[in-house]
Structure formats: C-alpha cells, structure tokens
Design a protein around this motif. Structure first.
Motif, PDB file in Angstrom:
ATOM      1  N   TYR A 114     -58.493-103.260  -8.998  1.00 36.93           N
ATOM      2  CA  TYR A 114     -59.599-103.810  -8.204  1.00 36.93           C
ATOM      3  C   TYR A 114     -60.127-105.112  -8.816  1.00 36.93           C
ATOM      4  O   TYR A 114     -60.302-106.119  -8.117  1.00 36.93           O
ATOM      5  N   VAL A 115     -60.362-105.106 -10.135  1.00 34.77           N
ATOM      6  CA  VAL A 115     -60.927-106.310 -10.749  1.00 34.77           C
ATOM      7  C   VAL A 115     -59.910-107.449 -10.765  1.00 34.77           C
ATOM      8  O   VAL A 115     -60.283-108.627 -10.719  1.00 34.77           O
ATOM      9  N   LYS A 116     -58.619-107.102 -10.826  1.00 34.46           N
ATOM     10  CA  LYS A 116     -57.579-108.150 -10.844  1.00 34.46           C
ATOM     11  C   LYS A 116     -57.584-108.959  -9.546  1.00 34.46           C
ATOM     12  O   LYS A 116     -57.192-110.131  -9.530  1.00 34.46           O
ATOM     13  N   GLN A 117     -58.046-108.364  -8.440  1.00 29.11           N
ATOM     14  CA  GLN A 117     -58.046-109.063  -7.148  1.00 29.11           C
ATOM     15  C   GLN A 117     -59.209-110.043  -7.025  1.00 29.11           C
ATOM     16  O   GLN A 117     -59.267-110.832  -6.089  1.00 29.11           O
ATOM     17  N   GLN A 118     -60.144-110.011  -7.953  1.00 26.80           N
ATOM     18  CA  GLN A 118     -61.340-110.834  -7.865  1.00 26.80           C
ATOM     19  C   GLN A 118     -61.121-112.209  -8.483  1.00 26.80           C
ATOM     20  O   GLN A 118     -60.110-112.461  -9.141  1.00 26.80           O
ATOM     21  N   GLU A 119     -62.104-113.079  -8.277  1.00 26.57           N
ATOM     22  CA  GLU A 119     -62.060-114.394  -8.921  1.00 26.57           C
ATOM     23  C   GLU A 119     -62.052-114.191 -10.441  1.00 26.57           C
ATOM     24  O   GLU A 119     -62.765-113.338 -10.962  1.00 26.57           O
ATOM     25  N   ASN A 120     -61.221-114.975 -11.135  1.00 26.73           N
ATOM     26  CA  ASN A 120     -61.010-114.792 -12.580  1.00 26.73           C
ATOM     27  C   ASN A 120     -60.551-113.370 -12.890  1.00 26.73           C
ATOM     28  O   ASN A 120     -60.893-112.791 -13.924  1.00 26.73           O
ATOM     29  N   GLY A 121     -59.749-112.819 -11.959  1.00 25.49           N
ATOM     30  CA  GLY A 121     -59.356-111.424 -12.058  1.00 25.49           C
ATOM     31  C   GLY A 121     -58.567-111.093 -13.309  1.00 25.49           C
ATOM     32  O   GLY A 121     -58.711-109.998 -13.868  1.00 25.49           O
TER      33      GLY A 121
END
Length: 222
Positions: A114-121
């Motif tokens: 989930y966090v990898k898909q975010q900005e600066n993931g």
C-alpha cells in the motif's frame, strides 16, 4: 555529477518476510553496502516483495512466539539458534527479543504494498520495513495486530484512520498472494532473497562486501 539520464541504475528486489530474523540482519547489511554507493553517479532503487515463512499462522488469535518456535523447530534446536541469533543481532545493532506473540504477516505485507503505491512510495516502504522489523523483533509486538500496523503507519507519517480503513478492506490481497506465488514459482525457498538489476541473485543475509561484489557483477561500477 552525472545527469539522471547518465547515472548508473542499481535496482534491488528483496523477497522477505517481516518475522524473519535473517531478513532484518540482511537489511542492515544491505544498508551498510548501500552507504558506500556514490549516489551522485548511481540511482539506487530498493523494492520489497512478500514471502510467508509460516503460512499456517493465524490472522486472528496469535500464538506465543516461543511456543510456535518450539513447535516448528524443536526445543533442542531453539536452544542452539537463539543465542547465535542474539549475538549476530548485536553485531548489527539489533537487540533481538524472542518473547511476545506471532501471527500471520499477510496484512503487514499488504501495508508495505500500500505505501509503495504512494508518492515517495519507495522511501515510505523502506521506512516502514524498518519500523515493522523493530516492532516485532525488539519491541515484542504482534504484526498480525491491526493496532500495531496502524501505529507503524503513523510512525512514517500516514494517517491512522486511512490505514485502519485500508486494513479492514481486502485491497491488494490478490497482489500479495501473487507475489508469494511468484517467489515459489521462481524457486525461492528461503529469505531474504535479493535480485540485483534483474540478473544477479543472492540468498541469505550476506555481508556488505558480498553485496558490493554482486553490484559489480550486475554491471554497476562501485
């Protein structure tokens, strides 16, 4: 300084489980190797991929960690393993504790995805894996507990309510299961497992110099 287009590329794919002590040690050693890289000339990319060492662990009603270890490895082997693991951890600045509970790591893998898909993931994923390793191995926290995962998300700057909503959904369950299946199909039988630039593979918690040599084999001048 090289321009971004002319920089060398160092892409590292790590298959890991968040309750694997050698994965924690391996990350510390990888970080030591990466600290020797001149990032003005090399673009470094590290991605973490899911693996389940013990897919029989419950998602609800976690077990006592030591009970599960004894059940899985036998008491005699545990008496040999834990002192060695503790000493290895000390050498890497890890204060291993083997108390607390153990449960399924599936949702913690979903959170990493989930966090990898975010900005600066990529940075967020790297920060989160540090928090998860520390929580499980040094703070006796249960990675199957959503409250632990929410707190971990908050520690890297995520909104706790958003993390809670995500964990209550089944988002990225298929992607995580696909990653686990893919590693098995590729013959990965133990973790940590590292692939450098898609062509050089390393298994186990290698020493920093072995990582440097693998980077060179993969065509990166370091």
């Amino acid at each position: 300084m090289a321009t971004n287009e002319k920089k060398q590329q160092l892409k590292i794919d790590v298959t890991s489980d968040n309750i694997c002590p050698w994965c924690y040690v391996g990350k510390r050693r990888l970080d030591k190797a990466l600290s020797q890289i001149d990032t003005s000339n090399v673009n470094v990319s590290v991605s973490w991929h899911a693996y389940e060492l013990d897919h029989g662990l419950p998602r609800d009603g976690s077990l006592l960690k030591m009970d599960r270890y004894k059940q899985k490895f036998g008491e005699a082997r545990i008496k040999q393993m834990l002192p060695m693991m503790t000493e290895t951890g000390k050498q890497e600045g890890i204060d291993f504790s083997f108390d607390g509970k153990i449960g399924s790591t599936f949702d913690s893998h979903r959170l990493l995805y989930y966090v990898k898909q975010q900005e600066n993931g990529e940075k967020k994923q790297n920060d989160l894996i540090n928090v998860l390793f520390r929580a499980y191995f040094e703070q006796e926290q249960d990675l199957a507990d959503h409250q632990v995962l929410i707190k971990a998300g908050e520690q890297i700057g995520l909104d706790g309510n958003e993390v809670k909503r995500f964990l209550q959904s089944d988002q990225y369950s298929k992607e995580i299961q696909d990653e686990i299946n893919h590693s098995q199909q590729e013959g990965v039988s133990g973790v940590p497992h590292f692939v450098i630039n898609g062509k050089v593979e390393l298994s186990g918690a290698q020493d920093p110099q072995q990582f440097i040599e693998a980077f060179r084999k993969a065509g990166v001048k370091v």
